[in-house]
Write a protein that holds these residues in place. Structure first.
Motif, short mmCIF file in Angstrom:
data_model
loop_
_atom_site.label_atom_id
_atom_site.label_comp_id
_atom_site.label_asym_id
_atom_site.label_seq_id
_atom_site.Cartn_x
_atom_site.Cartn_y
_atom_site.Cartn_z
N LYS A 1 107.15 52.24 136.58
CA LYS A 1 107.57 51.11 135.77
C LYS A 1 107.29 49.82 136.52
O LYS A 1 107.27 49.79 137.75
CB LYS A 1 109.07 51.17 135.44
CG LYS A 1 109.47 52.29 134.49
CD LYS A 1 110.95 52.23 134.19
CE LYS A 1 111.38 53.39 133.29
NZ LYS A 1 110.82 53.29 131.95
N TYR B 1 109.13 46.47 136.87
CA TYR B 1 110.46 45.95 136.55
C TYR B 1 110.45 44.42 136.62
O TYR B 1 110.38 43.83 137.70
CB TYR B 1 111.50 46.50 137.51
CG TYR B 1 112.92 46.22 137.08
CD1 TYR B 1 113.54 46.98 136.09
CD2 TYR B 1 113.65 45.16 137.64
CE1 TYR B 1 114.82 46.72 135.66
CE2 TYR B 1 114.94 44.90 137.22
CZ TYR B 1 115.52 45.67 136.24
OH TYR B 1 116.81 45.40 135.82
N ASN C 1 112.89 42.39 135.01
CA ASN C 1 114.13 42.11 134.27
C ASN C 1 115.31 41.84 135.20
O ASN C 1 116.44 42.19 134.88
CB ASN C 1 114.45 43.28 133.33
CG ASN C 1 115.40 42.86 132.23
OD1 ASN C 1 115.52 41.69 131.89
ND2 ASN C 1 116.11 43.82 131.67
N THR D 1 106.76 47.16 126.35
CA THR D 1 107.65 48.30 126.58
C THR D 1 106.87 49.61 126.57
O THR D 1 107.10 50.47 127.43
CB THR D 1 108.75 48.34 125.50
OG1 THR D 1 109.51 47.12 125.55
CG2 THR D 1 109.69 49.52 125.72
N SER E 1 105.22 50.40 129.88
CA SER E 1 106.10 50.53 131.06
C SER E 1 106.43 49.19 131.72
O SER E 1 106.69 49.15 132.92
CB SER E 1 105.48 51.49 132.09
OG SER E 1 105.31 52.76 131.53
N VAL F 1 109.25 46.54 132.00
CA VAL F 1 110.68 46.40 131.70
C VAL F 1 111.02 44.92 131.68
O VAL F 1 110.99 44.23 132.71
CB VAL F 1 111.55 47.13 132.75
CG1 VAL F 1 113.03 46.98 132.39
CG2 VAL F 1 111.16 48.60 132.84
N ILE G 1 113.17 41.90 128.67
CA ILE G 1 114.21 41.88 127.64
C ILE G 1 113.85 40.86 126.58
O ILE G 1 113.22 39.83 126.87
CB ILE G 1 115.60 41.56 128.25
CG1 ILE G 1 116.71 41.85 127.23
CG2 ILE G 1 115.67 40.11 128.74
CD1 ILE G 1 118.09 41.88 127.84
#
Length: 351
Positions: A5, A7, A9, A316, A319, A321, A323
């Protein structure tokens, strides 16, 4: 990094280091068989040690720092100390938990808006502080919906010159940018630690200046509000009134390790790293995707992208992450992200 992933976020929740998790595990393992002997030494010396570490991180006196459960706890305690008739200035789209206590208590509130859905104009902010005879400015250092970062050097100095109390929510900034209480004029700083401090849930930090404490003595009692002397318990109002008993010990150990890393890495280096990654994103996508100016001015470590339709689902499914907030996508980078990761993000956006 989270395996497989990317990331992006941290503005929602920061990643924990292995060292932080291991520190908490050691305490938990001790409490499996001998709970009191595992917990009491930490209560007696560990909490004060971590309080001193926090003070060092924000360059404040230890006597002005309290360890608290979260931002909301701290703000509600501060609001209880106020007289109730102060004139308050709030940003209209600030985080709800900053706004709510002042509304609930019926304060005289004035509101400041933004210019373009992003920027809070410093000149207009100052004009309103004076025109409305504001006594307390309560505002987030970095806005959760737009990523706009106020200039706390400029606003802090202005508030100091005009005897206006500055209350700062640093939840979206502390751990990503330098915030030094020895330099900035901030009367009250409060933050939760689960975002940029990378310390998980259940701990927060509060700083209260001596001048604020003198003007608004605390009206709640904490675990260290009384001192036993001459055969009696004596009430001693201080910053400790805001620190509740039975703190989150594992959470504080996680916080300690997170701060140790940031002190080792250098918060200025973390800020510069994050700023470079944001600029890489801005330089490699169509500027019309970006909320606000397509550069790192007035930003911390967050950039807001406008979603033309199915961009969030595309990210998404690949992969990434992040919001979604309304029709926008909030991308937030931190020290564990790389240029390769943000270039992968921009490739997906361009394609």
């Amino acid at each position: 990094m989270v395996p497989d992933k990317i990331y992006l976020n941290t503005a929602s929740c920061g990643l924990l280091s292995k060292e932080s998790v291991d520190a908490a595990d050691v305490l938990y393992q001790g409490m499996q068989t001998d709970a009191s002997n595992a917990a009491e030494p930490f209560r007696d010396s560990g909490i004060s040690r971590i309080r001193t570490t926090v003070a060092s991180f924000i360059k404040a006196e230890t006597s002005q720092v309290a360890l608290i459960p979260n931002f909301s706890w701290g703000l509600n305690a501060i609001v209880q100390s106020l007289n109730g008739d102060e004139k308050i200035l709030l940003y209209q789209n600030d985080y709800p938990s900053l706004i709510a206590p002042f509304r609930i208590k019926g304060f005289d509130i004035s509101w400041i808006g933004d210019e373009d859905g992003f920027q809070i104009d410093n000149t207009k902010l100052k004009e309103q502080l004076l025109d409305k005879e504001i006594e307390i400015l309560a505002i987030s250092h970095v806005q959760w919906l737009t990523a706009f970062k106020i200039d706390i050097d400029d606003i802090g100095q202005f508030c100091k010159e005009h005897h206006i109390t500055l209350l700062l929510d640093a939840t979206q900034s502390l751990g990503a940018v330098p915030v030094y209480l020895s330099k900035h004029h901030i009367d009250v700083l409060i933050c939760s630690n689960y975002k940029w401090m990378n310390a998980g849930f259940g701990t927060g930090i509060m700083y209260v200046s001596e001048s604020f404490m003198k003007k608004y003595p605390p009206v709640i009692g904490g675990s260290n509000s009384y001192n036993y002397a001459t055969g009696a318990w004596n009430f001693e109002p201080s910053i400790m009134n805001f620190e509740p008993g039975h703190l989150n010990m594992p959470g504080l150990l996680i916080l300690e390790k997170a701060i140790e890393y940031k002190l080792h890495k250098g918060i200025e280096n973390i800020e510069a790293h994050n700023r470079r990654l944001l600029q890489t994103i801005a330089d490699n996508i169509d500027p019309s995707f970006i909320l606000g100016t397509p550069n790192s001015t007035n930003r911390s470590s967050i950039i807001i992208l406008k979603d033309p339709g199915h961009l969030f689902e595309r990210l998404t499914n690949n992969s990434i992450v992040a919001i979604k907030r309304g029709n926008n996508i909030r991308i937030s980078v931190h020290f564990y992200n790389t240029e390769e990761e943000v270039l992968r993000l921009t490739e997906l956006i361009k394609s």
